[in-house]
Design a protein around this motif. Sequence first.
Motif, PDB file in Angstrom:
ATOM      1  N   TRP A 264       0.811  -1.215   0.000  1.00 43.06           N
ATOM      2  CA  TRP A 264       0.000   0.000   0.000  1.00 43.06           C
ATOM      3  C   TRP A 264       0.846   1.267   0.000  1.00 43.06           C
ATOM      4  O   TRP A 264       0.350   2.339  -0.313  1.00 43.06           O
ATOM      5  CB  TRP A 264      -0.936   0.001   1.210  1.00 43.06           C
ATOM      6  N   ALA A 265       2.130   1.169   0.344  1.00 48.50           N
ATOM      7  CA  ALA A 265       3.013   2.334   0.367  1.00 48.50           C
ATOM      8  C   ALA A 265       3.978   2.334  -0.813  1.00 48.50           C
ATOM      9  O   ALA A 265       4.960   3.075  -0.805  1.00 48.50           O
ATOM     10  CB  ALA A 265       3.795   2.377   1.680  1.00 48.50           C
ATOM     11  N   ALA A 266       3.687   1.541  -1.835  1.00 45.51           N
ATOM     12  CA  ALA A 266       4.603   1.418  -2.973  1.00 45.51           C
ATOM     13  C   ALA A 266       4.863   2.755  -3.653  1.00 45.51           C
ATOM     14  O   ALA A 266       5.995   3.073  -4.035  1.00 45.51           O
ATOM     15  CB  ALA A 266       4.048   0.411  -3.984  1.00 45.51           C
ATOM     16  N   GLY A 267       3.813   3.561  -3.826  1.00 51.35           N
ATOM     17  CA  GLY A 267       3.991   4.845  -4.489  1.00 51.35           C
ATOM     18  C   GLY A 267       4.980   5.734  -3.762  1.00 51.35           C
ATOM     19  O   GLY A 267       5.777   6.442  -4.385  1.00 51.35           O
ATOM     20  N   LEU A 268       4.952   5.704  -2.434  1.00 42.80           N
ATOM     21  CA  LEU A 268       5.861   6.528  -1.641  1.00 42.80           C
ATOM     22  C   LEU A 268       7.266   5.949  -1.603  1.00 42.80           C
ATOM     23  O   LEU A 268       8.260   6.675  -1.704  1.00 42.80           O
ATOM     24  CB  LEU A 268       5.326   6.664  -0.215  1.00 42.80           C
TER      25      LEU A 268
END
Length: 413
Positions: A264-268
Amino acid sequence: MSLYGCHQKDSAAPGTAAPAKTIITALIWAPDWPEEMLQIAAEFSKENPDIGVNVQFMVGNSVEANIKPRVASGNLPDLVSVNPNAYSAELADQHILADVSQTAAWNNMIDPLKGDWTSHQSKAFGISGGVATVLMYYNEDMFEKAGIKTLPTNFREFLAVCEQLKRAGFTPIMWNGGFPNMLGNGPFSAGFANNVVARDPAWKKKIDDGTLNLNTPAVADIFAKMALMPERGYVQDGFMATDYDSGIRLFKEGKVAMAIHGSWAAGLLLHGNPFETGVFIPPWNAPGKRVVPIVGSETGFAVCETPNKVAAMRFLEFIAARGFAMLQAKRQNISPFRQNTGAIAGDPKIVEYTNVVSRYPVTASPYYSVLPSNSIERLHRLMQDVLLNRITPRQAAQLLDASVKNEAKMHYK
């Protein structure tokens, strides 16, 4: 924070009544995407001028801790973030959460996830926010400078990599001591997968009926591994004060070499870094044992049985369609839907990782899907107490076992 909480001035012709406007309340868990949630609410109200959305954000370390006071007081939101676990399923069977099986969002959700969101009474109680995996993000530049040529495939090799990074002058891994939710998603989930799930195929049923023994050396080892990282100097200074946002910042700024975190934090974690970022399966397995990866459902959305249920269902449908595309632009996670109108694909590295681990013969769920809700809160304190040397790993295992069995005694039928 809220949007459209006030009625606009009546612009109708004199003598005519303005159309009624329904204001729904959405209680949302969005630790790293609050702006996107506000954008979704604003866009929804533009398309649905008869509905306003009052967005309220959850605080603290767990979804359940935010929901329970609202349930107890009867002050239910109209739409709420929930986890795919026994607590949420029980709320559905108690007619607190509405059945969403007739929505387009439910019909579009991929079939492997639907079991996570179905109660004992066969009620569909929510829509997943994504396919959740837990993985190790690593700074490829630091690994190269430390002379690490092979990624670790078991915990012994992982410790050797940490030592090599430390000797090269790098802090090996970020530890979220101040945000136990991520300790649960990271080292606890990985430990539970390899020390419990791998050894007992009936673990889910045994948690439900209270027969799973967690007062074991294998469960104590989960906590021991967690404590071993700071004991060996492999984590950042002041790790017990590191919250969710500051932990991500440490990785992005190149102050730690690795972060065990969610898809869920891949974009960051994958984008906007001054270095290349790679991923691998957290190697919490013993030498000679096949690693068990984490694959399941992200925290999702449910509709409560309130007078505004119909309006909240419309908002749920929007979140799962146009709204999900807005989230994807930042989060780059894995879609829980078969068709994604307007949504971009998840980050290629995360897509490939998820495809690979989904084919493993044994996988485990994230901890928030595994443990009873009261035991989740108990676990948070236990992990921090172990890291602060207030209790031993063996004591933590004993106390967690007692909590899970007590919950089963109270709820199992």
